[in-house]
Write an enzyme that holds these catalytic residues in place. Structure first.
Site, mmCIF file in Angstrom:
data_model
loop_
_atom_site.group_PDB
_atom_site.id
_atom_site.type_symbol
_atom_site.label_atom_id
_atom_site.label_comp_id
_atom_site.label_asym_id
_atom_site.label_seq_id
_atom_site.Cartn_x
_atom_site.Cartn_y
_atom_site.Cartn_z
ATOM 1 N N GLY A 1 23.971 28.999 14.498
ATOM 2 C CA GLY A 1 23.991 27.791 15.323
ATOM 3 C C GLY A 1 22.647 27.559 15.966
ATOM 4 N N ASN A 2 22.597 26.725 16.989
ATOM 5 C CA ASN A 2 21.342 26.517 17.725
ATOM 6 C C ASN A 2 21.661 26.163 19.174
ATOM 7 O OD1 ASN A 2 21.502 23.519 17.973
ATOM 8 N ND2 ASN A 2 21.447 23.666 15.737
ATOM 9 N N HIS A 3 20.606 26.005 19.987
ATOM 10 C CA HIS A 3 20.805 25.837 21.437
ATOM 11 C C HIS A 3 21.100 24.403 21.875
ATOM 12 C CE1 HIS A 3 19.825 29.932 22.313
ATOM 13 N NE2 HIS A 3 18.648 29.846 21.713
ATOM 14 N N SER A 4 21.303 23.480 20.960
ATOM 15 C CA SER A 4 21.533 22.088 21.378
ATOM 16 C C SER A 4 22.787 22.005 22.259
ATOM 17 C CB SER A 4 21.707 21.206 20.143
ATOM 18 O OG SER A 4 22.140 19.942 20.539
ATOM 19 N N ALA B 1 21.466 18.254 16.378
ATOM 20 C CA ALA B 1 20.571 19.273 15.815
ATOM 21 C C ALA B 1 21.345 19.947 14.686
ATOM 22 C CB ALA B 1 20.185 20.280 16.885
#
Ligand code: CTP
Length: 399
Positions: free
Chosen positions: A208-211, A276
């Site tokens: 995943g990512n930090h969005s 994102a």
């Protein structure tokens, strides 16, 4: 502005009900047709005779016990009005409105009314400050109603603070401003992607990512306040909606986001790709939890569909596509290349090199590139204010 308008005035039980008389006079003077509904307790503060004389119409206040056996047509009253103004609005009536209770004529008309609604609260300062009242005011605003701020001054209790109903002249001025404000995206369909995507590795892990989705959500609210209907297609996260014009669809992976966007894109006037999206996903997610074995492991990844680029290929002349770019180097060059490649009409660049910009924070600092306008730099602002800047730029392109 108000000339010829049909104004339905709802009067609740509050000492400020005496101001309703002046309000009716001002409305009549402005050329309005006025009809008044009073709650039963409002009549202990001002008589129906005063308001019917000033409005030149009978005052209605039914659901109280009378022997006339007559049904007051709340549907007809609600449809008649061009504007429903509730002034003074008591804490009790606002609570009923916020939660759909209709045990009197005023609240039954409110539920049947299709016109804009303006609410002028009046109560004691502690009632006005109470979290229950604050929550109800927020709910009423989320329905698209204009809630006027109560004014500061001496209250009936003798205390001094906020809670006084806005003075009638001031109230009318705000109503006029509200009615004359044109909503720039009224009736337009807007699609917004937001947040991260999660790409499954096994039943308990993902890439995943930090969005946080905050920028996409702020854009949805900014667009809704301009009258647009929004499909917000969002990856995992918390999305607190404050407008009925926003429909939220939760997705998890890039593939799910692609499918939702693809199904809705052709009916969309404006698409904003603020998500994102993960560029790659594990080629073969494990069915069972992967056990720790060797000292290293390799996960083979395969490219996800580029949602914005795919929609760019389908873009009709009338549609506007807006993209985002988050770069750490050669920012302008990369942003412009993305705009070209994905057929964006506008691209919003946020640089991770700027303090206060990027994921998770509440602020952002952007530059907007557009196919038909010079580039525009903006200062560091809250994401809500940034969203308003983006909406202004979209308006320039769209009109
Ligand atoms: N985007 C998308 N679908 C993807 C990847 C990106 O819709 N699979 C959209 C983003 O929402 C954003 C824009 O494309 O509006 C640019 O995203 P970004 O991740 O910066 O671009 P990439 O093409 O993935 O380029 P790179 O990661 O190599 O910088």
């Amino acid at each position: 502005m108000l000339k010829g308008k049909k104004i339905l005035l709802g009067v609740c039980g509050s000492i400020a009900a005496y101001k309703s008389a002046l309000l009716v006079r001002l409305l009549i003077k402005a050329g309005c047709e006025v009809r008044v509904i009073m709650t039963v307790s409002a009549k202990t503060f001002i008589t129906p005779l005063t308001l019917s004389t000033l409005s030149k119409n009978p005052v209605v206040s039914a659901f109280e016990k009378d022997d006339r056996g007559q049904w007051e047509n709340h549907v007809e009253l609600g449809l008649w009005a061009d504007l429903f103004l509730i002034a003074p609005a008591s804490a009790n009536t606002m609570a009923k409105m916020a939660h759909g209770l209709c045990d009197n004529l005023l609240t039954a008309v409110y539920l049947s009314a299709k016109c804009p609604v303006v609410i002028a609260p009046a109560m004691d300062l502690d009632m006005y400050r109470h979290p229950a009242t604050r929550q109800n005011l927020k709910i009423l605003q989320s329905f698209g109603h204009l809630v006027l701020d109560a004014e500061h001054g001496e209250l009936a209790s003798g205390l001094v603070g906020e809670g006084r109903m806005a003075e009638p002249e001031h109230l009318l001025q705000q109503v006029e401003e509200h009615l004359s404000k044109k909503k720039r995206f009224e009736g337009k369909q807007v699609l917004i992607t937001a947040g991260p995507t999660y790409e499954k590795i096994d039943p308990v892990r993902f890439i995943g990512n930090h969005s946080s989705g905050k920028m996409g959500l702020a854009l949805a609210h900014a667009m809704a306040s301009e009258g647009a209907r929004i499909h917000l297609i969002a990856g995992p996260g918390q999305y607190k909606l404050e407008s009925e014009l926003i429909a939220l669809t939760h997705v998890s992976s890039a593939d799910e986001m692609y499918n939702e966007v693809s199904a809705k894109y052709d009916q969309t006037d404006i698409a904003i790709f603020a998500a994102a999206v993960a560029d790659y996903r594990p080629i073969a997610p494990a069915e069972e939890k992967i056990k720790k074995t060797g000292d290293s492991m390799t996960i083979e990844l395969v490219k996800n569909k580029d949602i914005a680029a795919e929609m760019g290929k389908r873009k009709a002349k009338s549609q506007v596509n807006v993209g985002f770019a988050l770069e750490t180097e050669k920012e302008e060059q990369y942003a412009k290349e993305k705009m070209d490649k994905k057929k964006f009409d506008l691209i919003v660049l946020n640089s991770l090199n700027d303090n206060g910009a990027g994921f998770s924070v509440d602020t952002n600092k952007i530059t907007i590139f557009s196919v038909d306008q010079p580039k525009r730099h903006f200062e560091l602002k809250s994401k809500q204010k940034v969203a308003e800047d983006i909406v202004n730029c979209i308006h320039e392109t769209f009109k």
